[in-house]
Motif scaffolding. Structure first.
Motif, short mmCIF file in Angstrom:
data_model
loop_
_atom_site.label_atom_id
_atom_site.label_comp_id
_atom_site.label_asym_id
_atom_site.label_seq_id
_atom_site.Cartn_x
_atom_site.Cartn_y
_atom_site.Cartn_z
N TRP A 15 48.01 63.78 -118.72
CA TRP A 15 48.99 63.54 -117.65
C TRP A 15 48.32 62.86 -116.46
O TRP A 15 48.84 61.88 -115.92
CB TRP A 15 49.57 64.88 -117.25
N TRP A 19 49.01 58.96 -114.98
CA TRP A 19 49.32 58.65 -113.58
C TRP A 19 48.29 57.69 -112.98
O TRP A 19 48.65 56.73 -112.27
CB TRP A 19 49.39 59.93 -112.75
N ASN A 20 47.02 57.92 -113.23
CA ASN A 20 45.99 57.07 -112.65
C ASN A 20 46.00 55.67 -113.23
O ASN A 20 45.49 54.73 -112.61
CB ASN A 20 44.61 57.72 -112.80
N HIS A 22 48.82 54.22 -113.67
CA HIS A 22 50.09 53.69 -113.14
C HIS A 22 50.98 53.20 -114.27
O HIS A 22 51.71 52.22 -114.12
CB HIS A 22 49.84 52.58 -112.12
N LEU A 24 54.06 53.89 -116.19
CA LEU A 24 55.26 54.70 -116.07
C LEU A 24 55.73 55.23 -117.41
O LEU A 24 56.10 56.41 -117.54
CB LEU A 24 56.37 53.87 -115.40
N ILE A 27 53.56 58.03 -118.60
CA ILE A 27 53.87 59.25 -117.84
C ILE A 27 55.13 59.90 -118.41
O ILE A 27 55.16 61.10 -118.70
CB ILE A 27 54.07 58.92 -116.35
N TRP A 63 60.37 57.58 -110.12
CA TRP A 63 58.94 57.35 -110.16
C TRP A 63 58.58 55.87 -110.12
O TRP A 63 57.50 55.51 -109.63
CB TRP A 63 58.34 58.02 -111.39
N LEU A 67 55.78 54.66 -107.54
CA LEU A 67 54.60 53.87 -107.88
C LEU A 67 54.57 52.56 -107.10
O LEU A 67 53.49 52.10 -106.69
CB LEU A 67 54.59 53.59 -109.38
N ASN A 93 46.00 64.28 -104.30
CA ASN A 93 46.45 62.90 -104.39
C ASN A 93 45.53 61.98 -103.58
O ASN A 93 44.51 62.42 -103.04
CB ASN A 93 47.92 62.78 -103.95
#
Length: 216
Positions: A15, A19-20, A22, A24, A27, A63, A67, A93
């Protein structure tokens, strides 16, 4: 209903990587179509939501917006806890703010409910050391006397200001409530207006993130 720590760890690390990156769709691959996501950020960004996003399509739109607004987004995982058919993740974060997110899985292993909680924004503490040639001491003092009061105008505080007897070295400890406040101070027109004094002083200024250390 089971507690599965190995599964929680695997979920958390993938997960975070998604996210790192980016990514979508990567995710969203963790989430069920019937996902119900609750977050104070959603309450701010989606009027009328009450902080709840329902359904994968709505979550995708939410999201995607997030982003786009946070090109520097990056999470650092701090801890993982297994829950009944799910996991709780503790991470920071890109603003240094701590976030806790608890995810519950459905029978297919997809997240069907998720609740995010945010700690207060992380304060920014800076140590600042200035070294000033003898000929520039007066110009630097004028500059600092003009711009340091602007720290408070942006919610910050000068916790310590020390100046050597000869004026050639100055030390500050400055606190801002968050990164946005620091950025606003650095962009303050008053600092640009006194740039000539800073240049005339010939000072070299080093600012670095710092934290208080207990004595003893």
């Amino acid at each position: 209903m089971t507690l599965d720590m190995s599964r929680a760890l695997a979920f958390a690390h993938e997960w975070i990587r998604a996210w790192n990156a980016h990514d979508l769709e990567r995710i969203l691959a963790h989430y069920a179509e019937a996902i119900e996501f609750t977050s104070p950020r959603a309450a701010e960004l989606v009027p009328g939501s009450g902080g709840v996003i329902r359904g994968k399509a709505a979550l995708r739109a939410y999201w995607a917006l997030g982003l786009a607004r946070s090109p520097d987004l990056h999470f650092v995982l701090e801890d993982v806890f297994a829950t009944v058919d799910g996991a709780s993740l503790l991470y920071r974060n890109q603003r240094g703010q701590r976030v806790a997110e608890t995810c519950g899985w459905d029978a297919d292993g997809k997240v069907v409910r998720s609740i995010a909680a945010y700690a207060p924004p992380a304060a920014i503490v800076l140590g600042v050391v200035a070294r000033v040639p003898t000929a520039g001491v007066q110009a630097f003092a004028r500059y600092e006397d003009a711009v340091l009061p602007r720290v408070a105008a942006h919610g910050g505080q000068v916790e310590l200001r020390l100046r050597a007897d000869d004026g050639a070295t100055e030390l500050h400890v400055v606190r801002f409530p968050d990164q946005a406040a620091l950025a606003a101070y650095r962009a303050d027109p008053a600092r640009a207006e006194r740039a000539d004094d800073l240049a005339a002083s010939g000072a070299t200024v080093e600012a670095f993130p710092a934290h208080h250390v207990a004595i003893g």
